[in-house]
Each structure stands twice: as structure tokens, then as C-alpha cells.
Design a protein around this motif. Structure first.
Motif, short mmCIF file in Angstrom:
data_model
loop_
_atom_site.label_atom_id
_atom_site.label_comp_id
_atom_site.label_asym_id
_atom_site.label_seq_id
_atom_site.Cartn_x
_atom_site.Cartn_y
_atom_site.Cartn_z
N GLN A 1 0.81 -1.22 0.00
CA GLN A 1 0.00 0.00 0.00
C GLN A 1 0.85 1.27 0.00
OE1 GLN A 1 -3.31 -0.40 -0.27
NE2 GLN A 1 -3.36 -2.59 0.19
N THR A 2 2.05 1.22 -0.55
CA THR A 2 2.91 2.39 -0.57
C THR A 2 3.43 2.65 -1.97
OG1 THR A 2 4.92 1.12 -0.06
CG2 THR A 2 3.70 2.08 1.81
N ILE A 3 3.93 3.87 -2.15
CA ILE A 3 4.71 4.25 -3.33
C ILE A 3 6.07 4.68 -2.80
CG2 ILE A 3 4.91 5.79 -5.31
CD1 ILE A 3 1.87 6.14 -5.22
N THR A 4 7.12 4.01 -3.24
CA THR A 4 8.45 4.27 -2.69
C THR A 4 9.42 4.62 -3.80
OG1 THR A 4 8.01 2.59 -0.98
CG2 THR A 4 10.26 3.40 -1.18
N LEU A 5 10.14 5.72 -3.60
CA LEU A 5 11.13 6.18 -4.57
C LEU A 5 12.52 5.74 -4.11
CD1 LEU A 5 11.84 7.95 -7.06
CD2 LEU A 5 11.99 9.89 -5.47
N PHE A 6 13.27 5.10 -5.00
CA PHE A 6 14.61 4.60 -4.69
C PHE A 6 15.64 5.27 -5.58
CE2 PHE A 6 11.66 1.12 -3.71
CZ PHE A 6 12.05 0.76 -2.43
N ASN A 7 16.71 5.76 -4.96
CA ASN A 7 17.85 6.30 -5.71
C ASN A 7 18.80 5.15 -6.00
OD1 ASN A 7 20.29 7.50 -6.53
ND2 ASN A 7 19.93 9.33 -5.31
N LEU A 8 19.02 4.84 -7.26
CA LEU A 8 19.87 3.71 -7.66
C LEU A 8 21.28 4.14 -8.04
CD1 LEU A 8 17.33 1.85 -9.99
CD2 LEU A 8 17.57 1.65 -7.50
N ASP A 9 21.61 5.42 -7.88
CA ASP A 9 22.83 5.94 -8.50
C ASP A 9 23.77 6.64 -7.53
OD1 ASP A 9 24.44 6.23 -10.77
OD2 ASP A 9 23.64 8.22 -11.21
N ARG A 10 23.70 6.32 -6.24
CA ARG A 10 24.69 6.86 -5.30
C ARG A 10 26.07 6.25 -5.61
NH1 ARG A 10 21.88 11.07 -2.92
NH2 ARG A 10 20.14 10.33 -1.65
N ALA A 11 27.09 6.85 -5.05
CA ALA A 11 28.46 6.37 -5.31
C ALA A 11 28.65 4.92 -4.87
CB ALA A 11 29.46 7.28 -4.60
N ASP A 12 27.95 4.51 -3.82
CA ASP A 12 28.11 3.14 -3.31
C ASP A 12 27.02 2.19 -3.80
OD1 ASP A 12 26.06 4.41 -1.93
OD2 ASP A 12 26.48 3.42 -0.02
N SER A 13 26.31 2.57 -4.85
CA SER A 13 25.19 1.77 -5.32
C SER A 13 25.65 0.50 -6.04
CB SER A 13 24.31 2.58 -6.27
OG SER A 13 23.33 1.75 -6.88
N PRO A 14 25.12 -0.66 -5.67
CA PRO A 14 25.43 -1.88 -6.41
C PRO A 14 24.82 -1.87 -7.81
CG PRO A 14 23.74 -2.32 -4.77
CD PRO A 14 24.23 -0.91 -4.51
N TYR A 15 23.87 -0.96 -8.06
CA TYR A 15 23.25 -0.88 -9.38
C TYR A 15 24.16 -0.20 -10.40
CZ TYR A 15 19.03 -2.42 -7.06
OH TYR A 15 18.10 -3.16 -6.35
N ARG A 16 25.30 0.31 -9.94
CA ARG A 16 26.28 0.87 -10.87
C ARG A 16 27.16 -0.21 -11.50
NH1 ARG A 16 28.95 6.55 -8.85
NH2 ARG A 16 27.12 7.88 -9.21
N SER A 17 27.08 -1.40 -10.96
CA SER A 17 27.90 -2.49 -11.49
C SER A 17 27.08 -3.76 -11.70
CB SER A 17 29.07 -2.78 -10.54
OG SER A 17 28.59 -3.10 -9.24
N SER A 18 25.79 -3.60 -11.84
CA SER A 18 24.88 -4.74 -12.01
C SER A 18 23.78 -4.36 -12.98
CB SER A 18 24.27 -5.12 -10.65
OG SER A 18 23.19 -6.02 -10.82
N GLN A 19 23.14 -5.36 -13.56
CA GLN A 19 21.97 -5.12 -14.42
C GLN A 19 20.67 -5.54 -13.75
OE1 GLN A 19 22.75 -6.91 -18.27
NE2 GLN A 19 24.13 -5.25 -18.87
N ARG A 20 20.69 -5.78 -12.43
CA ARG A 20 19.44 -6.07 -11.71
C ARG A 20 18.50 -4.88 -11.86
NH1 ARG A 20 19.43 -10.47 -8.24
NH2 ARG A 20 18.00 -9.64 -6.66
N LEU A 21 17.25 -5.16 -12.15
CA LEU A 21 16.19 -4.19 -12.48
C LEU A 21 16.31 -3.69 -13.92
CD1 LEU A 21 15.80 -1.95 -9.29
CD2 LEU A 21 14.59 -4.05 -9.84
N GLY A 22 17.45 -3.93 -14.54
CA GLY A 22 17.65 -3.44 -15.90
C GLY A 22 17.26 -4.44 -16.98
N LYS A 23 16.86 -5.65 -16.55
CA LYS A 23 16.45 -6.68 -17.51
C LYS A 23 14.98 -7.01 -17.31
CE LYS A 23 20.98 -9.01 -17.74
NZ LYS A 23 21.68 -10.29 -17.49
N THR A 24 14.21 -6.93 -18.36
CA THR A 24 12.78 -7.24 -18.31
C THR A 24 12.47 -8.31 -19.35
OG1 THR A 24 12.20 -4.99 -17.63
CG2 THR A 24 10.44 -6.34 -18.56
N LYS A 25 11.89 -9.41 -18.88
CA LYS A 25 11.49 -10.50 -19.75
C LYS A 25 9.97 -10.53 -19.81
CE LYS A 25 11.37 -15.58 -19.82
NZ LYS A 25 11.74 -16.79 -19.07
#
Length: 348
Positions: free
Chosen positions: A287-311
Motif C-alpha cells: 500500500q505504498t509508493i516508494t522512490l529509490f535512488n539507484l545511482d549513489r556512489a556506493d550503489s550496487p546498481y552501478r555495477s549490475s543489471q538487476r532491475l535493468g532486464k525485463t522478460k
């Protein structure tokens, strides 16, 4: 008959297992990062905030363009879109809304924003125009969003008055260039014509259009990717959905439920699967809407494709980064997770 039933059951089991393998389970590193870099998205936060939000990096407020990408048909996205646009108007002076509509529809929307008194019949016509191109999006929430933006616009000084720029291809266009190429051309022409080179922009588009890297083996390049390749400073926010219903009216080529609603296109299957969506689920509440920052200096999303692949199953709309070196944060910098969202309400 027994052989047929056994074969069907085996096929179903294989289908379910393959989906679960692609989605993956939540990973502690990603969940902990998400929990530390998130913000519940609600009216109270945005209505009382006239200064930069801590969840956003400085790049958002310094960027030329911020794009919000959605799967069309969720009611809450329209409220999110309104709040983000008003927030950027207050904090960085953004007054140009670039829209996934052609120039004729955008001009009518500008006529509505300039009307005095408020001419709701013009707005109704705009929603009907949107219905002809994006039927999932056309409804009460779209109508209410622009009615509210009209009210907000009346409070602004002339130097901050809002203007809509429609950059989509006209339905009668004869050009053979791709739709996203046409969007870039149309936007740049309007920037030159109106002398907006020092202005900032914000807009809502379908999710694919806001991705900033080429997609799939044929390197399909969206609006976001084309703008980025031109050196435009751009930030993208993508809307993802869990446990939600979407407006899915009957359109040619696609079956639709009788009531025009479905919960089958959430991003944890069975039709749409986003790798790593379980991390967002673990880092958020129902029951929420949550905003996530994926691009901080320590973000694992800077070296991964998790969330970046859609099948996608059954429909040919899968999206995978063209370059193996591309990270999720190269494609988009923020994820907005809507849980238990409701479908757009059709206009009576």
C-alpha cells in the motif's frame, strides 16, 4: 487424455520454475542499499517541500531533462507525475512539460491552461485525444491531474507559467524515421523555435522511452538514449508495479477482460518479469509508493543489471541492455515502486 494432462502439468511447472529463476530471490546487499536510499512518496512530503529532497542526488536538480517512465494504465502514476512536475517547478524553475502527445493535442492542453475561467470542455477533448493514442492512460486521473495543474498554474508568476510541448509524431506524419527519433527532432526544433536553450524540462512517457541505453540485440535506442548520446544532461525515473491492477481497455490485437482491468502485468509475473524486483519488494511496504535512488556512489546498481532486464512471456516486449557493460544506473537512475496501485478510471 492422461498423457495430455501430464504434459500440460509438466509445461506449467517448467514455466513457473523458469520465471522464478529469472526473477531471482532478494539479495541482502541490494536490499540494504535500497532501504538506506529511499523515500515514501506521498502528498504530505511533497506538499510541504519547497526545497530539494534528500532522496534525489544533485544531478536531478542540475539536469536539463527529467523523465518519468511508466507502464500506461495505473491511476497513481498520474498523481506522482503531478507532484514531481510541481516539485521541480518549485525547486529548479522547470516550467516546460514535454509530453507523449503530438503538437495539436499539446496546443489544446495549453489553451486549457490559459483559459479563464477554467474551460473543462477543452480538457475533456484533450483526454479524448489521448485515448486515441494511449487508451490505457486516458481517464479520470489524467483529467484530474491537469485540472489540478491548472489551479497550481494560476498561482504562478508569469515567468514561471507552465507550458506543454508535445513531441510525439503526428498520426498523419509521413516521415519514415522512428518514433523516438522524431521525438528528439521535434523537441530540438521547439527548443530552437522558442529559444529554450537555458531552460529545464520534465515529462512522462512510456517506460521504454526513458531508458538511456540501447536495448536488445538490435540496439533499439529510445528518446532517453538518443538525448543522452547528444550530450543532454538527463535523469530517468522508472515506475515499477507489484500487487496492482492496470487499466487495460480493449484495443486491436490484444484481448481485454470485460471490466477492462487486469492484475496479470505486475512485474513479478506471470507475463512481465523484472530481474531483481524482489529486492524492491523486500525494501518496501504494501500500500505504498516508494522512490529509490539507484545511482549513489556506493550503489550496487552501478555495477549490475538487476532491475535493468525485463522478460515478457506471450508478448514480444522483452528489454535487455544491448551492451553487456551497461549497468542499471546507466539505463535509469531512480525506481519508483507502486504497490497495490489501482487502474485508471475511464471517463463517463
Amino acid at each position: 487424455m492422461l498423457v495430455f494432462i501430464c504434459t500440460l502439468l509438466i509445461a506449467i511447472v517448467i514455466f513457473v520454475i523458469r520465471n522464478k529463476i529469472f526473477l531471482g530471490s532478494s539479495k541482502k546487499e541490494f536490499v540494504e542499499y535500497l532501504e538506506a536510499n529511499s523515500q515514501i512518496f506521498d502528498n504530505e512530503v511533497f506538499n510541504n517541500c519547497n526545497s530539494p529532497l534528500s532522496v534525489f542526488s544533485e544531478e536531478v536538480y542540475n539536469s536539463t531533462i527529467v523523465l518519468l517512465g511508466e507502464t500506461h494504465g495505473y491511476a497513481e502514476v498520474q498523481e506522482v507525475d503531478k507532484m514531481l512536475f510541481i516539485h521541480f517547478n518549485k525547486t529548479k524553475g522547470t516550467r516546460y512539460y514535454i509530453a507523449e502527445m503530438d503538437s495539436v493535442t499539446a496546443n489544446n492542453l495549453n489553451l486549457f491552461l490559459q483559459s479563464e475561467p477554467k474551460n473543462l470542455s477543452i480538457l475533456t477533448g484533450v483526454v479524448e485525444d489521448v485515448r486515441s493514442r494511449i487508451p490505457q492512460q486516458a481517464g479520470k486521473e489524467l483529467f484530474d491531474k491537469w485540472s489540478d495543474i491548472y489551479d497550481y498554474n494560476r498561482t504562478l508568476a508569469d515567468s514561471l507559467k507552465i507550458q506543454v510541448i508535445g513531441i510525439d509524431k503526428s498520426r498523419n506524419a509521413t516521415t519514415k524515421i522512428s518514433r523516438d527519433s522524431a521525438m528528439v527532432v521535434n523537441l530540438m526544433q521547439e527548443v530552437d523555435r522558442l529559444k529554450l536553450h537555458d531552460e529545464s524540462f520534465y515529462g512522462l512517457f512510456g517506460l521504454f522511452h526513458v531508458l538511456q541505453e540501447g536495448i536488445n540485440s538490435n540496439n533499439i535506442r529510445s528518446l532517453g538514449a538518443r538525448l543522452k548520446s547528444r550530450g543532454v544532461s538527463i535523469q530517468s525515473i522508472v515506475c515499477l508495479n507489484l500487487d496492482s491492477e492496470v487499466n487495460f481497455p480493449k484495443v486491436e490485437g490484444f484481448p481485454s477482460p470485460k471490466d477492462g482491468k487486469t492484475s496479470l502485468v505486475n512485474m513479478d509475473g506471470p507475463i512481465v518479469l523484472v530481474e531483481g524486483i524482489k529486492d524492491l519488494e523486500k525494501a518496501s511496504e504494501p500500500q505504498t509508493i516508494t522512490l529509490f535512488n539507484l545511482d549513489r556512489a556506493d550503489s550496487p546498481y552501478r555495477s549490475s543489471q538487476r532491475l535493468g532486464k525485463t522478460k515478457t512471456n506471450f508478448i514480444d516486449q522483452s528489454m535487455f541492455p544491448f551492451r553487456n557493460a551497461s549497468s542499471t544506473a546507466d539505463l535509469f537512475q531512480y525506481a519508483l515502486l507502486l504497490r497495490n496501485a489501482k487502474p485508471i478510471t475511464p471517463l463517463d
